[in-house]
Design an enzyme around this catalytic site. Structure first.
Site: not given
Ligand code: BGC
Length: 445
Positions: A122, A137, A175
């Site tokens: 995620s 990133r 996620d």
């Molecule tokens: C991430 C996402 C993720 C979200 C919730 C963010 O910091 O970049 O990819 O879906 O957090 O977990």
């Protein structure tokens, strides 16, 4: 809020048109909705902001499933040490899980059984195919070197190769996409998946014809009606430019002292990783002004990130007139005595921080609703994450925000607790992908 929604909507649109935008609007190559009839055994690996989880999911169709899981807490060191170690840890956990469940008393995994694995990773990854993902990133305080700019699927496969197990990595999943698909599997009214946890983000289903930046893949030749789930990565909204979101001096300090200054501007006002820190910075400012805790030793509360976001929820839900929970919290964790007036102030402050986070979240949801034209017919928004599930009143405040933005029609947009996206969602996506491959559809993706 309406001004923010309008800017948000424009940003989402831009992300669909051109590659490399601040809000990257990532096509996930999850094509369309599940039928609800997906079935079989799948492995799911979930690398979240706080835990690593391995699950065995058995889908039995008709929106039904069973799940066995093991959770491992990630240490701060693991988030910062070389990426190869992190992926070795992931592979070791998967291998350990399989060994523990092969031929166990429920016979959940059979000796030599081939298993497809969905990897819920995620963090923002650009994808050319569903089983590949290049990390743009790190977010949520991760900083493991040698992962940004690389294909996390390959890093994971290399780590798994050492264990010689019959496991095939079928999909890299966010996620939010998992939450969207898992929740639609059980409730087909679900049109948007959101996570309000350590980080924050959303996913929804978009028509391929609207995603200009992937025209070159000619997907419409195969299916003119094709749809793909989009991982918005909306946490990056307003990054670097800071044009649209009102920020206080505390927000600026959170940003500047983070390991990624300028980035994830929206997320830093909303997500669980940051709310406690915002509160702590306000308190420290008042200590510096000589207004709070005069004559007491304040070194503990001066440690960055020592004020957990869970404390805000605890303070808001303190049922006593004397605010006894708040007394306990300050004495136990920080060795500080508080007066009733101070405790009332802290409670009011946490309400303010929590309410702002919820109302900004409503702006993000409203942007997708408005872009997709879901307002009149209404839709269900599947939401998950610690903030959504544990922060008192968060959902009500989001709903209140939606009504303030859209008027009474805002009531047509209702959030509900998502199904386990990173476990069940990941398994459903692995099943959908296998079926698509068997039918030879969109084979390049
Ligand atoms: C991430 C996402 C993720 C979200 C919730 C963010 O910091 O970049 O990819 O879906 O957090 O977990």
């Amino acid at each position: 809020m309406r001004i923010i929604v309008a800017a948000f909507e424009e940003t989402l649109e831009l992300g669909l048109q051109k590659p490399g935008q601040v809000v990257p609007m990532i096509p996930t190559f999850v094509f369309g909705w599940p039928t609800g009839q997906e079935s079989g055994d799948y492995l799911a690996l979930d690398l979240g902001g706080t835990n690593l989880r391995v699950c065995l999911v058995t889908l039995s169709g008709e929106g039904k499933f069973e799940l066995t899981q093991t959770k491992y807490r990630l240490t701060e060191e693991q988030k910062q040490e070389d990426g190869s170690k992190l992926f070795d840890f992931c592979a070791d956990c998967v291998a350990g899980f399989i060994r523990a469940h092969i031929g166990d008393k429920d016979g959940s995994i059979k000796e030599g059984q081939e298993l497809a694995l969905g990897f819920t990773f995620s963090y923002p990854c650009t994808q050319d195919r569903i089983d590949q993902g290049t990390l743009i990133r790190w977010t949520k305080g991760f900083g493991a070197p040698n992962v940004e700019g690389r294909d996390v699927a390959e890093l994971f496969r290399n780590a798994m190769a050492k264990h010689h197990l019959p496991v095939t990595l079928t999909a890299i999943i966010n996620d939010t996409t998992g939450a969207l698909i898992a929740s639609h599997y059980v409730n087909p009214r679900t049109k948007i998946g959101v996570i309000f946890g350590t980080g924050c983000n959303a996913a929804y289903m978009e028509k391929v014809e609207k995603i200009e930046k992937i025209n070159h893949l000619n997907l419409l030749d195969e299916d003119p009606e094709a749809e793909i789930a989009i991982n918005c990565e909306w946490g990056a909204f307003d990054s670097f430019v800071h044009q649209h979101l009102p920020r206080t001096k505390y927000d600026q300090i959170v940003d500047e002292s983070s390991n990624k200054p300028g980035e994830q501007a929206f997320e830093k006002l909303i997500a669980g990783r940051y709310l406690g820190e915002i509160m702590r910075l306000v308190i420290c400012d008042l200590i510096d002004e000589g207004v709070l805790f005069l004559g007491q030793n304040t070194y503990k509360i001066e440690i960055p990130y020592s004020f957990d976001t869970a404390f805000l929820s605890l303070m808001e839900s303190d049922p006593t007139d004397e605010l006894l929970t708040i007394i306990g919290l300050f004495t136990f964790f920080f060795g500080l005595e508080t007066t009733l007036a101070e405790r009332q102030f802290f409670r009011a402050l946490s309400r303010l921080i929590g309410r702002r986070a919820a109302r900004l979240s409503a702006c993000g949801i409203a942007a997708i609703v408005s872009k997709k034209g879901y307002l009149d017919e209404g839709c269900a928004v599947a939401a998950d994450g610690s903030l959504y599930s544990k922060y008192p009143g968060f959902a009500d405040r989001v709903h209140e925000g939606l009504v303030d933005i859209f008027g009474v029609k805002g009531k047509n947009i209702v959030t509900h607790h998502a199904e386990d996206g990173s476990g069940v969602g990941s398994a459903i996506i692995a099943a959908m992908t296998k079926k698509r491959r068997d039918e030879q559809k969109f084979m390049k993706c």
